[in-house]
Each structure stands twice: as C-alpha cells, then as structure tokens.
Design a protein around this motif. Structure first.
Motif, PDB file in Angstrom:
ATOM      1  N   LEU A 301       0.706  -1.383  -0.041  1.00  0.00           N
ATOM      2  CA  LEU A 301       0.084  -0.068  -0.258  1.00  0.00           C
ATOM      3  C   LEU A 301       0.955   1.247   0.004  1.00  0.00           C
ATOM      4  CD1 LEU A 301      -2.921  -0.937   2.496  1.00  0.00           C
ATOM      5  CD2 LEU A 301      -3.111  -0.740   0.120  1.00  0.00           C
ATOM      6  N   ALA A 302       2.073   1.143   0.779  1.00  0.00           N
ATOM      7  CA  ALA A 302       2.728   2.497   0.843  1.00  0.00           C
ATOM      8  C   ALA A 302       3.368   2.654  -0.558  1.00  0.00           C
ATOM      9  CB  ALA A 302       3.946   2.170   1.939  1.00  0.00           C
ATOM     10  N   LEU A 303       3.978   1.781  -1.209  1.00  0.00           N
ATOM     11  CA  LEU A 303       4.536   1.940  -2.544  1.00  0.00           C
ATOM     12  C   LEU A 303       3.596   2.402  -3.622  1.00  0.00           C
ATOM     13  CD1 LEU A 303       7.021  -1.348  -2.512  1.00  0.00           C
ATOM     14  CD2 LEU A 303       7.815   1.350  -2.452  1.00  0.00           C
ATOM     15  N   ALA A 304       2.165   1.759  -3.351  1.00  0.00           N
ATOM     16  CA  ALA A 304       1.124   2.180  -4.483  1.00  0.00           C
ATOM     17  C   ALA A 304       0.949   3.491  -3.940  1.00  0.00           C
ATOM     18  CB  ALA A 304       0.022   1.305  -4.065  1.00  0.00           C
ATOM     19  N   LEU A 305       0.846   4.077  -2.839  1.00  0.00           N
ATOM     20  CA  LEU A 305       0.633   5.588  -2.404  1.00  0.00           C
ATOM     21  C   LEU A 305       1.532   6.565  -3.134  1.00  0.00           C
ATOM     22  CD1 LEU A 305      -1.154   7.681  -1.218  1.00  0.00           C
ATOM     23  CD2 LEU A 305       0.266   7.129   0.998  1.00  0.00           C
ATOM     24  N   VAL A 306       2.987   6.015  -2.863  1.00  0.00           N
ATOM     25  CA  VAL A 306       3.923   6.694  -3.546  1.00  0.00           C
ATOM     26  C   VAL A 306       3.757   7.098  -5.016  1.00  0.00           C
ATOM     27  CG1 VAL A 306       6.576   6.883  -4.040  1.00  0.00           C
ATOM     28  CG2 VAL A 306       5.526   6.331  -1.755  1.00  0.00           C
ATOM     29  N   LEU A 307       3.663   5.996  -5.583  1.00  0.00           N
ATOM     30  CA  LEU A 307       3.361   5.804  -7.398  1.00  0.00           C
ATOM     31  C   LEU A 307       2.149   6.926  -7.488  1.00  0.00           C
ATOM     32  CD1 LEU A 307       4.422   2.438  -8.077  1.00  0.00           C
ATOM     33  CD2 LEU A 307       5.629   4.363  -8.611  1.00  0.00           C
ATOM     34  N   LEU A 308       1.207   6.953  -6.893  1.00  0.00           N
ATOM     35  CA  LEU A 308      -0.201   7.531  -7.126  1.00  0.00           C
ATOM     36  C   LEU A 308      -0.130   8.841  -6.852  1.00  0.00           C
ATOM     37  CD1 LEU A 308      -2.630   4.481  -6.436  1.00  0.00           C
ATOM     38  CD2 LEU A 308      -2.177   5.874  -8.680  1.00  0.00           C
ATOM     39  N   THR A 309       0.941   9.494  -6.189  1.00  0.00           N
ATOM     40  CA  THR A 309       1.121  10.880  -5.755  1.00  0.00           C
ATOM     41  C   THR A 309       1.886  11.560  -6.506  1.00  0.00           C
ATOM     42  OG1 THR A 309       2.444  10.370  -3.802  1.00  0.00           O
ATOM     43  CG2 THR A 309       0.121  10.447  -3.368  1.00  0.00           C
ATOM     44  N   GLY A 310       2.783  12.550  -5.689  1.00  0.00           N
ATOM     45  CA  GLY A 310       3.920  13.317  -6.573  1.00  0.00           C
ATOM     46  C   GLY A 310       4.838  14.217  -5.656  1.00  0.00           C
ATOM     47  N   PRO A 311       5.293  14.941  -6.047  1.00  0.00           N
ATOM     48  CA  PRO A 311       6.460  15.887  -5.194  1.00  0.00           C
ATOM     49  C   PRO A 311       5.689  16.536  -4.352  1.00  0.00           C
ATOM     50  CG  PRO A 311       7.144  15.862  -7.407  1.00  0.00           C
ATOM     51  CD  PRO A 311       5.877  15.105  -7.489  1.00  0.00           C
TER      52      PRO A 311
END
Length: 386
Positions: A301-311
C-alpha cells in the motif's frame, strides 16, 4: 549482466523531455567495475544478495544528494567502503571510486562523471561535464594541500575557458549557476547543461516503507509522506479529501493486494487528535485498521501510494524554481518486492508501468526475484546474476 526486458529506449522521441537520468555508470564502485546501466521509465535490478543491486540505488541517491548541494562527507560517511574490493593504493597511498550518469533533456544527453578520492582524505579529485562530445566543465586536484580543485568551464567568448577554484567537497556542476555569468553563448550552454543535470538529480524520492513504524495512529498535520512511510495514515487522510480519483485508484489496489474483501480505504480521526487508516470490509464485516495488516500488505500500500502521488505529497526538496511540468520525479525503491507475494509484486509493477508511461514519474528499484516482473509490458528488468 543480462537485460531481460526493455521498455521504451532512453532518448527516443516518445520519451518525455523533462530532464531525466537515462544512464548510470559505476566505473569503479563497490562490487561494480565498468558497469553501465541504461534506465527506462521503470527499471528493476534483480539478483541475489551480494549481487550489487542495492549499490546501484545507493550510488544514484548519492548523486541526487550531491546535486542538491550536500557535502561529500555527508553523502559518503563510509567512503572507504565504496572503493572496489582489491583496489590497491597508488604511490601516494590514495584509493577512490568513479561514478557517473547521463541526463537527457532539452539540451540533449549530458554526461556527468566523478572521480572521488576516499583515502587518505575524502575529496572530489575530478569532475567532467560533457554534451555532444564537448567538454563544458572539468575539475582537477592541483594542490593536495588545499581543499579546492582547479575548475575550467567553457566560455566561448574573448576568453575560451574560465578557470577558478571550487571546493573539493561539493559537486561543481551544482555550483556553476553561482559562478557562471551567462553573458556568452558558451556560458549559456554550460548553464543549461548544468541546470538539466541538477534538476534531474534533485527530482528524486528514495522510499523504503517500514511496516513496524506504520501500524500506530499518527498525529494530524504532517501530510507529506516520509521516506519510511510511517505517517501513511495522515497522508491517506489528505488523499481521501483532496485527490479523490487517485484515492479511488489506491483503494482498487488494496482490493487486488490485501487479503479478504476490501470495499474502501478510509481514515478515522480519533479523540486524541490522531488519525488511523482502515480497510472498509463492507456489509456486516467490521473495518480493519491498517495496523493489523501484514508487512507485505503495508509495504504494498505504501509503494502504491508513492506512485499515485507526486512531489507535492512526498517529503522531498522540490525544485521550486522550475515549473513542475518540466520535472520528472524518480522514485528509488530498494527492496521493491520485499515481503510481497507474487500477486502483489505483479500488481505493483503493472501500476508502476501505467503511471510511468506518461513520463512524469520514473521508478528505479531492486527485486530479489525478477520472475514476477519479467516480461511485464513497460518494465525493464536488469539481471545482475548471483
């Protein structure tokens, strides 16, 4: 080294023109000698423990920190450990390592190469910045008794080259905007190449989710995701209220990679001012706090969140002076498949390929087993062997 699958080749017309690192060179670094690794939108280094895959990411992050202005000693606190094994000292007792990268962007491919002395004293003893075969910046250690290197950069005016000392513990390329006037065509070329490299290197977020620190409720107010993702619940509260489309996509990822039925990904504000995240189970089933999930589910879930957000959502030093449309974020994920099962790894790799296809985000990671991502469309897997 074997390239198992290849996405769009770096430098192709289809690739986004925001500055991006398209090649890493570990000429002499830890276990690597003469290694050159092209990078695509999603590049995963595969291999057993000790194959050197983590060293590639550590070197990339080191370049990123130097590009952000960090001192050499802070970036390489154990510089002697970066020297290749069995590399003996020269007659002056010096040992070191050599690294570099290529950054593609509006001015074309720009090469940055560094020679770092680790012993007896840590310092950058040589730096070279080149574009289209033309040397734009060189530095060299002239006087070992001084903490400076002699730099020379392209001018192309009445004086073809400008020479000046630069500190030996900083990346010279990152210092050029403070030293180059930009009054000649040659100087403008140098500045453009340096800016391209610095923008690409600074646009990096190193991510290593720590499940043991993600289980407890967290205080509200810190809504930028940290490297260890320990404030995951508060960031989910932000995405739930501000980024509904991306949050819905994250909930869909939860359904694919978490055990049991998942109807929604929600947050709950507690009486003590903290917030915790929940998996909505639907029907008569009670919601499950994320703290009850397994390590693999939390990392997924954490890695998915990183990919789906941004700077704007990640805790990183953004290049504020450059429009976001002209930047491409690179996520570094050492242990991309750590604690994940095959289904989770495949789902996460597919998400990365889909997100990175538009050129605004890139992913460089390591996997212990490339079997679950080998052949995936849009993913490059580099096998470093045993």
């Amino acid at each position: 080294m074997t390239v198992l699958s290849r996405a769009t080749a770096p430098g192709s017309p289809a690739e986004h023109r925001a500055p991006t690192v398209t090649e890493l060179r570990l000429s002499a670094y830890k276990s690597h000698r003469g290694a050159v690794f092209p990078l695509g939108p999603v590049t995963l280094f595969s291999g057993a423990s000790g194959s050197g895959k983590s060293s590639v990411l550590h070197m990339y992050e080191a370049l990123a920190r130097l590009g952000g202005g960090a001192a050499l000693g802070a970036v390489f606190p154990d510089a002697a450990g970066c020297v290749p094994e069995r590399a003996g000292p020269d007659r002056q007792g010096r040992r070191g390592f050599r690294i570099g990268c290529t950054v593609d962007g509006p001015v074309g491919p720009v090469r940055l190469d560094l020679a770092v002395q680790a012993e007896p004293e840590l310092r950058i003893v040589g730096e070279r910045l080149t574009c289209d075969g033309q040397t734009l910046l060189t530095t060299a250690l002239v006087d070992p008794g001084r903490s400076t290197v002699q730099a020379a950069w392209h001018t192309a005016g009445t004086v073809p080259v400008t020479r000046a000392p630069l500190p030996d513990d900083r990346l010279g390329t990152a210092l050029l905007p403070l030293r180059v006037a930009g009054t000649t065509a040659g100087q403008l070329r140098v500045l453009a190449a340096a800016e391209q490299v610095v923008v690409a290197l600074r646009s990096v977020f190193a991510c290593d989710p720590q499940p043991s620190r993600m289980r407890e409720p967290v205080a509200m107010g810190d809504a930028r995701l940290r490297r260890g993702c320990d404030n995951l619940a508060e960031v989910l509260r932000r995405t739930h209220t501000q980024c509904t489309k991306r949050h819905a996509r994250l909930a869909a990822m939860a359904r694919s990679g978490c055990a049991g039925p998942v109807e929604a990904l929600t947050v709950e504000e507690l009486a003590d001012g903290k917030v915790r995240a929940l998996l909505g189970r639907g029907g008569a089933l009670r919601a499950t706090p994320l703290g009850r999930l397994g390590d693999g589910e939390l990392r997924y879930l954490a890695l998915a969140l990183v990919l789906l957000t941004g700077p704007g959502v990640l805790a990183m030093d953004t290049v504020a002076e450059v429009p976001s449309a002209m930047q491409a974020l690179t996520v570094l994920a050492d242990g991309f498949d750590r604690s994940l099962d095959g289904t989770q790894t495949r789902e996460l790799a597919a998400l990365a390929a889909a997100i990175c296809a538009d050129g605004h985000i890139r992913l460089v990671g390591t996997v212990a087993d490339g079997a679950y991502t080998r052949g995936a469309d849009g993913v490059t897997v580099v096998d470093l062997g045993p």
